[in-house]
Design a protein around this motif. Sequence first.
Motif, short mmCIF file in Angstrom:
data_model
loop_
_atom_site.label_atom_id
_atom_site.label_comp_id
_atom_site.label_asym_id
_atom_site.label_seq_id
_atom_site.Cartn_x
_atom_site.Cartn_y
_atom_site.Cartn_z
N ASN A 83 5.00 -3.34 3.13
CA ASN A 83 5.18 -1.93 3.48
C ASN A 83 4.15 -1.03 2.79
O ASN A 83 3.60 -0.11 3.42
CB ASN A 83 6.59 -1.49 3.09
CG ASN A 83 6.92 -0.09 3.55
OD1 ASN A 83 6.56 0.30 4.64
ND2 ASN A 83 7.60 0.66 2.70
N ASN A 84 3.88 -1.27 1.51
CA ASN A 84 3.07 -0.34 0.72
C ASN A 84 1.63 -0.79 0.48
O ASN A 84 0.80 0.03 0.07
CB ASN A 84 3.74 -0.09 -0.64
CG ASN A 84 5.14 0.45 -0.50
OD1 ASN A 84 6.11 -0.18 -0.90
ND2 ASN A 84 5.28 1.62 0.09
N LEU A 111 0.30 -2.90 5.40
CA LEU A 111 0.31 -2.07 6.61
C LEU A 111 -0.54 -0.79 6.51
O LEU A 111 -1.16 -0.40 7.49
CB LEU A 111 1.75 -1.71 6.97
CG LEU A 111 2.64 -2.88 7.41
CD1 LEU A 111 4.04 -2.39 7.79
CD2 LEU A 111 2.02 -3.63 8.58
N PRO A 112 -0.61 -0.11 5.35
CA PRO A 112 -1.45 1.10 5.30
C PRO A 112 -2.92 0.86 5.58
O PRO A 112 -3.63 1.79 5.98
CB PRO A 112 -1.23 1.62 3.88
CG PRO A 112 0.12 1.11 3.48
CD PRO A 112 0.21 -0.25 4.13
N VAL A 113 -3.41 -0.37 5.38
CA VAL A 113 -4.83 -0.65 5.60
C VAL A 113 -5.21 -0.39 7.05
O VAL A 113 -6.32 0.08 7.35
CB VAL A 113 -5.15 -2.11 5.19
CG1 VAL A 113 -6.60 -2.47 5.54
CG2 VAL A 113 -4.92 -2.30 3.71
N ILE A 158 -0.47 11.22 5.71
CA ILE A 158 0.92 10.85 5.47
C ILE A 158 1.02 9.47 4.82
O ILE A 158 1.81 9.26 3.88
CB ILE A 158 1.71 10.88 6.80
CG1 ILE A 158 1.82 12.31 7.32
CG2 ILE A 158 3.11 10.29 6.61
CD1 ILE A 158 2.50 12.42 8.67
N THR A 159 0.22 8.53 5.31
CA THR A 159 0.25 7.18 4.74
C THR A 159 -0.18 7.18 3.28
O THR A 159 0.45 6.53 2.43
CB THR A 159 -0.67 6.24 5.55
OG1 THR A 159 -0.23 6.21 6.91
CG2 THR A 159 -0.65 4.84 4.98
N ALA A 160 -1.25 7.91 2.97
CA ALA A 160 -1.76 7.94 1.60
C ALA A 160 -0.76 8.59 0.64
O ALA A 160 -0.60 8.14 -0.50
CB ALA A 160 -3.09 8.69 1.56
N SER A 209 1.08 2.48 -2.05
CA SER A 209 1.52 2.29 -3.43
C SER A 209 0.69 3.13 -4.40
O SER A 209 1.14 3.40 -5.52
CB SER A 209 1.41 0.80 -3.81
OG SER A 209 0.08 0.33 -3.61
N GLY A 210 -0.52 3.54 -4.00
CA GLY A 210 -1.32 4.44 -4.82
C GLY A 210 -0.83 5.87 -4.78
O GLY A 210 -1.24 6.69 -5.61
N GLY A 211 0.01 6.21 -3.79
CA GLY A 211 0.62 7.54 -3.71
C GLY A 211 2.04 7.51 -4.22
O GLY A 211 2.33 6.98 -5.28
N LEU A 212 2.96 8.09 -3.43
CA LEU A 212 4.36 8.08 -3.84
C LEU A 212 4.99 6.70 -3.69
O LEU A 212 5.91 6.35 -4.44
CB LEU A 212 5.15 9.11 -3.01
CG LEU A 212 4.74 10.58 -3.19
CD1 LEU A 212 5.55 11.47 -2.26
CD2 LEU A 212 4.93 11.01 -4.64
N GLY A 213 4.53 5.93 -2.70
CA GLY A 213 5.09 4.58 -2.50
C GLY A 213 6.58 4.60 -2.25
O GLY A 213 7.32 3.79 -2.84
N LEU A 214 7.05 5.48 -1.37
CA LEU A 214 8.48 5.65 -1.15
C LEU A 214 9.10 4.43 -0.47
O LEU A 214 8.43 3.71 0.28
CB LEU A 214 8.74 6.89 -0.30
CG LEU A 214 8.32 8.24 -0.91
CD1 LEU A 214 8.62 9.37 0.06
CD2 LEU A 214 9.01 8.47 -2.25
N ALA A 215 10.38 4.24 -0.69
CA ALA A 215 11.13 3.19 0.01
C ALA A 215 11.32 3.60 1.47
O ALA A 215 11.01 4.72 1.88
CB ALA A 215 12.47 2.96 -0.67
N ILE A 216 11.87 2.70 2.27
CA ILE A 216 11.88 2.90 3.72
C ILE A 216 12.81 4.04 4.14
O ILE A 216 12.49 4.79 5.08
CB ILE A 216 12.26 1.58 4.44
CG1 ILE A 216 11.93 1.68 5.92
CG2 ILE A 216 13.71 1.22 4.18
CD1 ILE A 216 10.47 1.86 6.23
N ILE A 217 13.95 4.24 3.47
CA ILE A 217 14.87 5.31 3.86
C ILE A 217 14.26 6.69 3.61
O ILE A 217 14.28 7.56 4.50
CB ILE A 217 16.23 5.16 3.15
CG1 ILE A 217 16.95 3.88 3.62
CG2 ILE A 217 17.11 6.38 3.40
CD1 ILE A 217 17.29 3.89 5.10
N PRO A 218 13.69 6.97 2.43
CA PRO A 218 12.99 8.25 2.26
C PRO A 218 11.82 8.44 3.23
O PRO A 218 11.56 9.55 3.69
CB PRO A 218 12.50 8.20 0.81
CG PRO A 218 13.42 7.26 0.14
CD PRO A 218 13.78 6.23 1.16
#
Length: 496
Positions: free
Chosen positions: A51-52, A55-57, A430-432, A437-446
């Motif tokens: 997830n963190n 996929l962001p790549v 939004i992704t960054a 993981s270099g940003g907020l790295g929020l879990a899926i529900i947030p």
Amino acid sequence: MEAVKRWRSDWRYPTTLLCIYGFFSTVKPMEPFIILYMTGPDKNLTTEEVNNQILPVWTYSYLAVLVPVFLLTDWLRYKPVVVFQCVMLFITTAMLLWTRSVPALQAMEFFYSLVTACDVAYFSYIYSVVDQKRYRKATSYCRSVQLLGYTVGSVLGQLLVSFHLMSNNNIMVLTLVLTAIALLVSCLLPMPRQSMFFHREQNTKSWNGVGTTDVAEHASTSMKSLEEIKEEKMDKSIESVEDTIRAKEEEGPKDEDLKESVGSQSCGQVLLQLWRDFRQCYSSRQLLYWSLWWAMATCGYNQTTNYVQVLWDHVQPSQNFSIYNGGVEAVSSLLSAGAAYSVGFTEVRWEKWGELTLGGFSGLGAAALFLMTFIGNIWVCYVGYIIFKCMYMLLITIAMYQIAADLTMERYALVFGMNNFGSLALQTIITAVVVDSGGLGLAIIPQFTIYASYFSLIAVVFSLRGLFTVWTAQRNQTETTPPDKNEPPDSIEHRL
């Protein structure tokens, strides 16, 4: 032999090949279960890594390669980029099958970004090899077959996974075989002789299928093409120029001619033409509003579809439940196709009611996302996803139709490409900030709480804009309506 030649010169030949390519390149049985595959025993990755980190790549890479691929597509005249797309798809599938580490799968996401960026070649190729009067049919065939490929892949994947007919690795091998068939078909595509910007002098028709006289008329609303500049410098009649071009076509394009057509002077003029066309296309305020919705909504849609499998696995872990991701994708694709198809039979004044429609249905999509996020039931998640996808496909079809209708010049690929670029820029931010993981790295529900709130913002903005548009139209209609002849003069004065 003559029948074969006629068939190959007919518009149905390249359209059929492109449809076959589109079908086999989109049958991906494992795609609805890709998160399960990567987090399962085959790859043994954690949900946080997928997830963190992985996929962001795709988002970052897609943004970086979109514009270069768009220009390269036109320079190379579409077919080589279609072949390149299939090669990248083959590499992506092979890496997904045979690699396991996070860096290797991050590289796989980069190659997949090249696949998605090359979609512009798939949708632009057909316009360069068929007449303008065939655009609607050719486009509908290609889009329908692609949708059919996605549906067949989803259903096939669901059957193979639910009944344990194949292991996950064997399903990936099957996907490789289907991709190899698509690669073979892409090599059989005929090579176009003209493109939108770089190779306009290669044919008596411009990229959109109009003749020499139409090009001269079209240049009055756009800048003069390189071909017309050369014609002004040459003291020849139009007939002699056409004879020369026709003779060159019979000989076939030479490397020297191609080099001259894409020289430094031509590239400078292409960039200048792109800028002028861009300014003219977005000079319409209504087109600008539709394009703004396109960019914002597509950003949210891509984020949702990229991470929805992570949400499903969080709500109902696959180890404890027989998942039906493939069936959900198939149902959502078919219903989305029906919703998009219905737009062509709906008599609505979209210039008046369109923005209000964008706001209202975006609100329904936001409500579906909130239900998916907070109810915590997998079946609610499935139904919410189907509603959300149908709403988006319905609205993006309306937006594409309205933008095409508002364009004063045939630069569909330019406008659609810039709208997608805008959506990718928003998606990258939004992704960054939210996912990486270099940003907020929020879990899926947030994450999905933010996506639902994002669509709520879109709904509010465009609902208010739509109400203003309707009120303005009603006021203008009242002001332009002549007074009733039978109405007494006193009442007319009182009304004024």
